[in-house]
Design a protein around this motif. Structure first.
Motif, PDB file in Angstrom:
ATOM      1  N   PHE A 102       0.829  -1.203   0.000  1.00  0.00           N
ATOM      2  CA  PHE A 102       0.000   0.000   0.000  1.00  0.00           C
ATOM      3  C   PHE A 102       0.866   1.256   0.000  1.00  0.00           C
ATOM      4  CE2 PHE A 102      -3.407  -2.881   1.493  1.00  0.00           C
ATOM      5  CZ  PHE A 102      -4.387  -2.500   0.595  1.00  0.00           C
ATOM      6  N   LEU A 103       1.995   1.220   0.693  1.00  0.00           N
ATOM      7  CA  LEU A 103       2.881   2.383   0.707  1.00  0.00           C
ATOM      8  C   LEU A 103       3.437   2.663  -0.689  1.00  0.00           C
ATOM      9  CD1 LEU A 103       5.451   3.243   3.444  1.00  0.00           C
ATOM     10  CD2 LEU A 103       6.096   3.451   1.059  1.00  0.00           C
ATOM     11  N   VAL A 104       3.947   1.641  -1.364  1.00  0.00           N
ATOM     12  CA  VAL A 104       4.498   1.880  -2.699  1.00  0.00           C
ATOM     13  C   VAL A 104       3.393   2.231  -3.689  1.00  0.00           C
ATOM     14  CG1 VAL A 104       6.533   0.452  -2.294  1.00  0.00           C
ATOM     15  CG2 VAL A 104       4.492  -0.589  -3.289  1.00  0.00           C
ATOM     16  N   SER A 105       2.166   1.763  -3.439  1.00  0.00           N
ATOM     17  CA  SER A 105       1.042   2.157  -4.291  1.00  0.00           C
ATOM     18  C   SER A 105       0.716   3.630  -4.106  1.00  0.00           C
ATOM     19  CB  SER A 105      -0.187   1.303  -3.973  1.00  0.00           C
ATOM     20  OG  SER A 105       0.042  -0.056  -4.256  1.00  0.00           O
ATOM     21  N   GLY A 106       0.799   4.122  -2.877  1.00  0.00           N
ATOM     22  CA  GLY A 106       0.613   5.549  -2.652  1.00  0.00           C
ATOM     23  C   GLY A 106       1.703   6.368  -3.304  1.00  0.00           C
ATOM     24  N   PHE A 107       2.931   5.881  -3.239  1.00  0.00           N
ATOM     25  CA  PHE A 107       4.056   6.554  -3.892  1.00  0.00           C
ATOM     26  C   PHE A 107       3.816   6.628  -5.399  1.00  0.00           C
ATOM     27  CE2 PHE A 107       8.240   7.159  -5.615  1.00  0.00           C
ATOM     28  CZ  PHE A 107       8.956   7.844  -4.646  1.00  0.00           C
ATOM     29  N   ALA A 108       3.413   5.510  -5.994  1.00  0.00           N
ATOM     30  CA  ALA A 108       3.154   5.479  -7.434  1.00  0.00           C
ATOM     31  C   ALA A 108       1.979   6.380  -7.801  1.00  0.00           C
ATOM     32  CB  ALA A 108       2.881   4.045  -7.876  1.00  0.00           C
ATOM     33  N   SER A 109       0.995   6.504  -6.898  1.00  0.00           N
ATOM     34  CA  SER A 109      -0.170   7.351  -7.180  1.00  0.00           C
ATOM     35  C   SER A 109       0.240   8.810  -7.345  1.00  0.00           C
ATOM     36  CB  SER A 109      -1.199   7.223  -6.049  1.00  0.00           C
ATOM     37  OG  SER A 109      -1.747   5.918  -6.016  1.00  0.00           O
ATOM     38  N   ARG A 110       1.184   9.258  -6.535  1.00  0.00           N
ATOM     39  CA  ARG A 110       1.630  10.645  -6.690  1.00  0.00           C
ATOM     40  C   ARG A 110       2.356  10.845  -8.012  1.00  0.00           C
ATOM     41  NH1 ARG A 110       3.201  14.641  -1.972  1.00  0.00           N
ATOM     42  NH2 ARG A 110       3.547  16.516  -3.194  1.00  0.00           N
ATOM     43  N   MET A 111       3.133   9.871  -8.426  1.00  0.00           N
ATOM     44  CA  MET A 111       3.805   9.963  -9.713  1.00  0.00           C
ATOM     45  C   MET A 111       2.791   9.999 -10.852  1.00  0.00           C
ATOM     46  SD  MET A 111       6.851   9.938  -8.452  1.00  0.00           S
ATOM     47  CE  MET A 111       7.893   9.823  -9.891  1.00  0.00           C
ATOM     48  N   LEU A 112       1.733   9.186 -10.728  1.00  0.00           N
ATOM     49  CA  LEU A 112       0.694   9.170 -11.757  1.00  0.00           C
ATOM     50  C   LEU A 112      -0.084  10.483 -11.780  1.00  0.00           C
ATOM     51  CD1 LEU A 112      -0.653   5.539 -11.239  1.00  0.00           C
ATOM     52  CD2 LEU A 112       0.562   6.391 -13.243  1.00  0.00           C
ATOM     53  N   LEU A 113      -0.353  11.032 -10.595  1.00  0.00           N
ATOM     54  CA  LEU A 113      -1.054  12.304 -10.524  1.00  0.00           C
ATOM     55  C   LEU A 113      -0.259  13.401 -11.203  1.00  0.00           C
ATOM     56  CD1 LEU A 113      -3.373  14.080  -9.451  1.00  0.00           C
ATOM     57  CD2 LEU A 113      -2.088  14.296  -7.307  1.00  0.00           C
ATOM     58  N   ALA A 114       1.064  13.381 -11.026  1.00  0.00           N
ATOM     59  CA  ALA A 114       1.914  14.405 -11.643  1.00  0.00           C
ATOM     60  C   ALA A 114       1.874  14.325 -13.160  1.00  0.00           C
ATOM     61  CB  ALA A 114       3.349  14.252 -11.142  1.00  0.00           C
ATOM     62  N   LYS A 115       1.625  13.130 -13.721  1.00  0.00           N
ATOM     63  CA  LYS A 115       1.590  12.959 -15.164  1.00  0.00           C
ATOM     64  C   LYS A 115       0.187  13.094 -15.746  1.00  0.00           C
ATOM     65  CE  LYS A 115       3.471   8.890 -15.258  1.00  0.00           C
ATOM     66  NZ  LYS A 115       4.054   7.636 -15.817  1.00  0.00           N
ATOM     67  N   SER A 116      -0.832  13.194 -14.877  1.00  0.00           N
ATOM     68  CA  SER A 116      -2.218  13.219 -15.335  1.00  0.00           C
ATOM     69  C   SER A 116      -2.685  14.634 -15.650  1.00  0.00           C
ATOM     70  CB  SER A 116      -3.134  12.611 -14.271  1.00  0.00           C
ATOM     71  OG  SER A 116      -2.778  11.276 -13.994  1.00  0.00           O
ATOM     72  N   LYS A 117      -3.783  14.724 -16.378  1.00  0.00           N
ATOM     73  CA  LYS A 117      -4.397  16.011 -16.683  1.00  0.00           C
ATOM     74  C   LYS A 117      -5.329  16.400 -15.543  1.00  0.00           C
ATOM     75  CE  LYS A 117      -4.147  15.373 -21.696  1.00  0.00           C
ATOM     76  NZ  LYS A 117      -4.902  15.287 -22.968  1.00  0.00           N
ATOM     77  N   GLY A 118      -4.725  16.803 -14.459  1.00  0.00           N
ATOM     78  CA  GLY A 118      -5.495  17.225 -13.300  1.00  0.00           C
ATOM     79  C   GLY A 118      -6.020  16.048 -12.499  1.00  0.00           C
ATOM     80  N   LEU A 119      -6.725  16.372 -11.416  1.00  0.00           N
ATOM     81  CA  LEU A 119      -7.257  15.353 -10.519  1.00  0.00           C
ATOM     82  C   LEU A 119      -8.284  14.475 -11.223  1.00  0.00           C
ATOM     83  CD1 LEU A 119      -7.477  14.100  -7.714  1.00  0.00           C
ATOM     84  CD2 LEU A 119      -9.097  15.908  -7.104  1.00  0.00           C
TER      85      LEU A 119
END
Length: 371
Positions: free
Chosen positions: A59-76
């Motif tokens: 779950f921790l590494v999934s949260g880490f990856a989520s922030r990386m994905l958010l940075a590459k996404s077109k907004g929330l």
């Protein structure tokens, strides 16, 4: 955001250990869908090396990856659309197609279910009720995907509020607090206020597990934006490793003296609970520090393995259950049975991934990005 290859490797390693752990579930006396002919108590001792921290790390590494994905996404909104597709589509496919063989094997092996698989899948699996105490349909090991989706939605709600906590995160976890603050939290909520018991994985009635996994997910999200905290883990990984090993020695010692379902004295139970939580966070802290110091570099295999871990996760438990069900009549020695099951599971996972990546309509069902 700059990609952290070390956390990619940590995610790959965590999923690999999880698959090996689930193979071990066949040979340990703990409850599982299918068991070897003679489960051995001693198998619990090596299993306990990862039992405490494997899921929290995921779950921790999934949260880490989520922030990386958010940075590459077109907004929330773009981030949430991506997460919905990448989690809900394979979840639905998994519950309808991947998971049913596990329930059939469990019913046939433990409850003398007489019908073949086709009958079970067409007549009994989608009953939306219980059959011999087994709820159908079910998500079994895909509970992790359900929890991850719910945590992602909760994160989306939190991100709607313009609260900037990066400086506070750095201040709290930027030094030795990276080691002791989460440990104090676990002691408070998993030992003192609530006693961590068997997880239900039913989402609603699993509150104590949520108190561990959702904060770990949020911590991973915060960690992705905090270089000072990553450096703190790198600085303190050796003391963390010592603490983690000490916690494991204590936990394994209790298991060795009171194997199986034997119940020790109350004070020993309390010591076991404390040692387990020490092992949990100290092990995770040491692994993050090692990822920062020694694994933050790319390799030609990294991209492929990073993409493969989710399809591997989706299929692996069904391969294990069906593989063991096929091996049982052969009555092989336990060592040979284990070696064959590991090899068959790895081969089955690779076959599923390599097939899915080449077939356009199968890609989203297996958790891969559409072409």
């Amino acid at each position: 955001m700059e990609r952290h290859y070390g956390m990619d490797w940590l995610r790959i390693g965590a999923f690999a250990l999880l698959i090996l752990y689930h193979v071990g579930m066949v040979f340990v006396p703990w409850d599982f869908h299918v068991k070897t002919a003679a489960p051995a108590d001693w198998v619990a001792i090596p299993m306990l090396f990862t039992n405490a921290w494997r899921l929290m790390l995921l779950f921790l590494v999934s949260g880490f990856a989520s922030r990386m994905l958010l940075a590459k996404s077109k907004g929330l909104s773009g981030f949430l659309r991506n997460r919905n597709a990448r989690l809900l589509i394979p979840l639905a496919f998994g519950m309808a197609v991947i998971v049913p063989p596990q329930s059939w094997v469990e019913l046939a092996g433990k409850h003398d279910y007489a019908h073949d698989y086709w009958w079970f899948w067409t007549r009994d699996y989608f009953r939306f009720g219980a059959l011999d105490g087994i709820v159908l349909p079910t998500w079994n090991h895909l509970w992790f995907v359900v929890y991850l989706w719910v945590y992602t939605l909760a994160l989306g709600v939190l991100l709607l509020f313009p609260i900037r906590l990066r400086r506070l995160f750095d201040r709290v976890f930027g030094g030795v607090g990276a080691l002791w603050v989460p440990l104090v939290y676990l002691m408070l909520f998993q030992v003192l206020l609530f006693r961590r018991g068997v997880e239900t994985h039913d989402l609603i009635g699993d509150g104590v597990a949520h108190l561990a996994y959702f904060p770990a997910f949020l911590f991973g999200f915060g960690l992705a934006g905090s270089r000072v905290t990553m450096l703190a883990f790198a600085r303190w990984w050796k003391p963390a490793a010592v603490l983690g090993l000490a916690g494991y020695v204590a936990v394994a010692g209790v298991e060795a003296m009171w194997p199986g379902r034997a119940l020790p004295l109350a004070w020993i139970k309390d010591g076991f609970a404390v040692a387990r939580e020490v092992q949990t966070w100290a092990s995770i802290a040491a692994l993050i520090g090692l990822a920062e110091l020694y694994l933050n570099r790319d390799h030609p295999w990294r991209a492929t393995l990073t993409e493969a871990v989710f399809p591997f996760y989706i299929i692996h438990q069904t391969v294990i259950v069906l593989g063991e069900y096929a091996l049982l009549p052969l009555r092989l020695p336990a060592v040979a049975e284990f070696a064959i099951l590991v090899a068959a599971t790895v081969a089955g996972c690779w076959l599923f991934y390599l097939t899915a990546r080449r077939i356009g309509w199968l890609r989203p069902l297996a958790g891969l990005r559409p072409r």
